[in-house]
Design an enzyme around this catalytic site. Sequence first.
Site, short mmCIF file in Angstrom:
data_model
loop_
_atom_site.label_atom_id
_atom_site.label_comp_id
_atom_site.label_asym_id
_atom_site.label_seq_id
_atom_site.Cartn_x
_atom_site.Cartn_y
_atom_site.Cartn_z
CG ASP A 10 -61.34 -17.02 -61.45
OD1 ASP A 10 -60.16 -17.16 -61.21
OD2 ASP A 10 -61.97 -17.42 -62.32
CG HIS A 69 -60.74 -14.36 -65.06
ND1 HIS A 69 -60.96 -15.33 -65.56
CD2 HIS A 69 -62.21 -13.43 -64.37
CE1 HIS A 69 -62.17 -15.74 -65.35
NE2 HIS A 69 -62.82 -14.97 -64.54
CG HIS A 118 -65.61 -15.54 -58.30
ND1 HIS A 118 -65.81 -17.07 -58.22
CD2 HIS A 118 -65.27 -15.47 -59.49
CE1 HIS A 118 -66.21 -17.71 -59.39
NE2 HIS A 118 -65.64 -16.65 -60.28
#
Length: 258
Positions: free
Chosen positions: A70, A121, A215
């Site tokens: 992400d 996202h 991430h």
Amino acid sequence: MRLLPQKMRKTWIWLSATAVVTAAACLVAFNQYVRLDTTSPATARSRSAAHASFGSVDCREAKCVALTFDAGPSEHSARLLDILKEEKVPATFFLLGKRHIDTYPDLVRRMADEGHELANHTWDHKRLTDMGADEIREEIERPNKEIAALVGRRPTLMRPPQGRTNNTVHEICRELGMSEVLWSVTAKDYSTDDSALIQKRVLEQTERDGIILLHDLYDGTVPAVPGIIKGLKKRGYSFVTVPQLFAPGQAEPGKVYR
């Protein structure tokens, strides 16, 4: 039985009412996020009448997992792509717009060129559940347009920031032809730069059909990836993108998957 003085009784009643209201609010929040109606990868594979490409792995037979990242691209993404290429592992990137897609367009193109799945996202990582319908639509559509301009195709998957979603978000995603994808494994890498701990958390939680949330913008995450890949391969897992995880089914617009 001794009766409480009137002032104390009023205070007790007020505190009790406050506790009830607080508990009710917590229950609503709990229901909204914990009891969310989601579809598993295995169910997606068995339910859908559509047929997606298997790629090189049939997850009806193989033990599959999906690595997802992400809030990139970031300064660490080039190294991550090098690792994934070396290990022959595809990933799904839920890309963030502001200060990411617009800052690292070449990395977005590279992700697509090297066979990774590009997903959405939002533009500015705002909580969609705090926004009106028009704002939600703009937050989702803007990254779609930017990604399409860079690689020639629009994403069909999105991940709401913090996993916060509701019926309005579902309906807008349905209108835009998008499905929401949450996760079943999280290293909480936003809370630590300890790569060994990130690796440990992933390996402890991952099971078949796991959707792993990481991430690539945090310092400790990318260094943890080689160990995660090695550890899961040793256990017999095959790495696939999220669409490959659902094949031969396809994610349905407006639905939520975990």
